[in-house]
Design a protein around this motif. Sequence first.
Motif, PDB file in Angstrom:
ATOM      1  N   ALA A  65      -6.276  10.970  -6.575  1.00 50.09           N
ATOM      2  CA  ALA A  65      -6.161  10.211  -7.506  1.00 50.09           C
ATOM      3  C   ALA A  65      -5.016   9.765  -8.101  1.00 50.09           C
ATOM      4  N   ALA A  66      -3.947   9.955  -7.517  1.00 46.83           N
ATOM      5  CA  ALA A  66      -3.229   8.801  -8.411  1.00 46.83           C
ATOM      6  C   ALA A  66      -3.065   7.558  -7.025  1.00 46.83           C
ATOM      7  N   ASP A  67      -4.041   7.504  -5.872  1.00 43.48           N
ATOM      8  CA  ASP A  67      -3.504   6.317  -4.720  1.00 43.48           C
ATOM      9  C   ASP A  67      -3.717   4.525  -5.452  1.00 43.48           C
ATOM     10  N   ALA A  68      -4.631   5.394  -6.201  1.00 46.89           N
ATOM     11  CA  ALA A  68      -5.918   4.113  -7.094  1.00 46.89           C
ATOM     12  C   ALA A  68      -5.310   3.395  -7.904  1.00 46.89           C
ATOM     13  N   TRP A  69      -4.394   4.593  -8.296  1.00 45.94           N
ATOM     14  CA  TRP A  69      -3.480   3.972  -9.675  1.00 45.94           C
ATOM     15  C   TRP A  69      -1.899   3.581  -9.361  1.00 45.94           C
ATOM     16  N   LEU A  70      -1.731   3.935  -8.260  1.00 40.20           N
ATOM     17  CA  LEU A  70      -0.239   3.457  -7.606  1.00 40.20           C
ATOM     18  C   LEU A  70      -0.405   2.699  -6.882  1.00 40.20           C
ATOM     19  N   ALA A  71      -1.735   2.345  -6.052  1.00 40.95           N
ATOM     20  CA  ALA A  71      -1.362   1.140  -5.102  1.00 40.95           C
ATOM     21  C   ALA A  71      -0.424  -0.283  -5.389  1.00 40.95           C
ATOM     22  N   PRO A  72      -2.060  -0.662  -6.716  1.00 39.85           N
ATOM     23  CA  PRO A  72      -1.780  -1.897  -7.036  1.00 39.85           C
ATOM     24  C   PRO A  72      -0.508  -2.058  -7.959  1.00 39.85           C
ATOM     25  N   ARG A  73       0.044  -0.747  -9.102  1.00 39.67           N
ATOM     26  CA  ARG A  73       1.259  -1.209  -9.071  1.00 39.67           C
ATOM     27  C   ARG A  73       2.536  -1.472  -8.987  1.00 39.67           C
ATOM     28  N   LEU A  74       2.061  -0.252  -6.988  1.00 39.84           N
ATOM     29  CA  LEU A  74       3.884  -0.708  -6.487  1.00 39.84           C
ATOM     30  C   LEU A  74       3.981  -1.651  -6.104  1.00 39.84           C
ATOM     31  N   HIS A  75       2.820  -2.227  -5.796  1.00 41.70           N
ATOM     32  CA  HIS A  75       2.801  -3.888  -5.265  1.00 41.70           C
ATOM     33  C   HIS A  75       3.847  -4.987  -5.752  1.00 41.70           C
ATOM     34  N   ALA A  76       2.756  -4.788  -7.522  1.00 39.67           N
ATOM     35  CA  ALA A  76       2.780  -5.790  -8.403  1.00 39.67           C
ATOM     36  C   ALA A  76       4.937  -5.118  -9.083  1.00 39.67           C
ATOM     37  N   THR A  77       5.459  -3.895  -8.295  1.00 38.34           N
ATOM     38  CA  THR A  77       6.086  -3.492  -8.969  1.00 38.34           C
ATOM     39  C   THR A  77       7.360  -4.075  -8.130  1.00 38.34           C
ATOM     40  N   LEU A  78       7.402  -3.745  -6.603  1.00 37.24           N
ATOM     41  CA  LEU A  78       8.467  -4.364  -5.508  1.00 37.24           C
ATOM     42  C   LEU A  78       8.760  -5.463  -4.805  1.00 37.24           C
ATOM     43  N   ARG A  79       6.980  -5.900  -5.242  1.00 37.16           N
ATOM     44  CA  ARG A  79       7.168  -7.651  -4.888  1.00 37.16           C
ATOM     45  C   ARG A  79       7.775  -7.914  -3.528  1.00 37.16           C
ATOM     46  N   LEU A  80       7.315  -8.247  -2.294  1.00 39.08           N
ATOM     47  CA  LEU A  80       7.589  -8.016  -1.420  1.00 39.08           C
ATOM     48  C   LEU A  80       6.858  -8.989  -0.833  1.00 39.08           C
ATOM     49  N   THR A  81       7.869  -9.712   0.349  1.00 41.26           N
ATOM     50  CA  THR A  81       7.344 -10.366   1.201  1.00 41.26           C
ATOM     51  C   THR A  81       6.625  -9.586   2.355  1.00 41.26           C
ATOM     52  N   ARG A  82       5.706 -10.230   2.972  1.00 39.92           N
ATOM     53  CA  ARG A  82       5.563  -9.023   4.164  1.00 39.92           C
ATOM     54  C   ARG A  82       6.651  -8.771   5.425  1.00 39.92           C
ATOM     55  N   ARG A  83       7.146  -9.266   5.682  1.00 34.42           N
ATOM     56  CA  ARG A  83       8.623  -9.409   6.020  1.00 34.42           C
ATOM     57  C   ARG A  83       9.418  -7.879   5.778  1.00 34.42           C
ATOM     58  N   GLU A  84       9.391  -8.569   4.365  1.00 34.82           N
ATOM     59  CA  GLU A  84      10.103  -7.238   4.048  1.00 34.82           C
ATOM     60  C   GLU A  84      10.118  -5.744   3.788  1.00 34.82           C
ATOM     61  N   ALA A  85       8.338  -6.156   3.479  1.00 33.39           N
ATOM     62  CA  ALA A  85       7.461  -4.901   3.295  1.00 33.39           C
ATOM     63  C   ALA A  85       7.202  -4.090   5.562  1.00 33.39           C
ATOM     64  N   SER A  86       7.197  -5.322   6.426  1.00 30.08           N
ATOM     65  CA  SER A  86       7.390  -4.697   7.165  1.00 30.08           C
ATOM     66  C   SER A  86       8.715  -3.677   8.145  1.00 30.08           C
ATOM     67  N   ASP A  87       9.396  -3.462   7.301  1.00 32.21           N
ATOM     68  CA  ASP A  87      11.073  -3.639   7.667  1.00 32.21           C
ATOM     69  C   ASP A  87      11.115  -1.399   7.409  1.00 32.21           C
ATOM     70  N   ARG A  88      11.216  -0.775   8.148  1.00 30.95           N
ATOM     71  CA  ARG A  88      10.936   0.530   7.919  1.00 30.95           C
ATOM     72  C   ARG A  88      11.577   1.627   7.091  1.00 30.95           C
ATOM     73  N   GLY A  89      12.844   0.999   7.210  1.00 31.95           N
ATOM     74  CA  GLY A  89      14.107   1.631   6.091  1.00 31.95           C
ATOM     75  C   GLY A  89      13.797   1.663   4.541  1.00 31.95           C
ATOM     76  N   LEU A  90      13.323   0.127   4.184  1.00 34.72           N
ATOM     77  CA  LEU A  90      12.715   0.489   2.989  1.00 34.72           C
ATOM     78  C   LEU A  90      12.046   1.842   2.682  1.00 34.72           C
ATOM     79  N   TRP A  91      11.280   2.242   3.328  1.00 36.47           N
ATOM     80  CA  TRP A  91       9.447   2.929   3.165  1.00 36.47           C
ATOM     81  C   TRP A  91      10.843   3.947   3.484  1.00 36.47           C
ATOM     82  N   ASN A  92      11.248   4.142   4.291  1.00 38.45           N
ATOM     83  CA  ASN A  92      12.531   5.562   4.504  1.00 38.45           C
ATOM     84  C   ASN A  92      13.115   6.409   3.348  1.00 38.45           C
ATOM     85  N   TYR A  93      13.494   4.961   3.106  1.00 35.85           N
ATOM     86  CA  TYR A  93      14.408   5.131   1.862  1.00 35.85           C
ATOM     87  C   TYR A  93      13.324   5.630   0.124  1.00 35.85           C
TER      88      TYR A  93
END
Length: 296
Positions: free
Chosen positions: A77-105
Amino acid sequence: MTSKPSHLPERLAYLADLNAARYLTEGLLTGKEDVPAIALNKVAEPLPGDAFRGTLQPVRDLVDDALHEFGEGKPTAADAWLAPRLHATLRLTRREASDRGLWNYLALGVAPDYVVWRHTTEPRKGEPPRVAATRFRGAPYTQAFARLWWAAELFRNGPDYGPVEVACTHQDVLNTALRLAVIDHRPTARALIGLIERGTVRTGREINALVQAVNASAATLMYDVLAPDVERDGRPSSEWIAAAEWAMAVPRRTLPIGPDEEKAPEESVAALVEHFAELFAGAPVRGKKAEGEEAE
């Protein structure tokens, strides 16, 4: 249970795949160990510059609020709440979001406790409950935080995150549609959600049947010809990312507002909704009896 990291630096960082693999121990994957936070940060590379959107604490605060809100309930149930807020908090370009290193961290250095809570599966016979390593270090449609960010990016309708909530409420959308390149076509993504919103498809099996039919049809029919999208203007997204420097924290009770991009054309979405409805009517749904066939 795996705990919140004992050491949180000021800024987010990149953690290379090879370095991330060192911390994917059996103890972590079964929720019995913590990540050695200080050692991990010694091999991580802090985000360059001093832009505010690289600050770690807003992301951790968001995770803490998700755990507070949903920690006693069903983790999905947390997915629908967190997804838009994570997107709006990080404010990444698609190129930045394609770097797996950020998600690993994010998974290992910022919120391993969240990944263990959210993705621990039911134990198999004779085995302890565990998290798949791919939830910490994996493909964008599998990794715990990357899948949420990309779901928000691909299913939002311009600044409107409403369709993201619908998409993330149905795990089969995340597990199947997010893997398909055709979802990058905005009218297609909106039409899929539109069929869920109007109740044409309801169950996970029906969603999977619809997605498979849409993807198969895309091999022979160009959806961007049948239902053209507007030409994407990158300026609103760039301005939205730059505004992170003075933006307020994302709201917890209401949806945030995304980049002020033009929405997908309604006439294109409507055309695909009708086309997809016809595809779905003839699509095989696993476990569903054909007309005239006796029920078990």
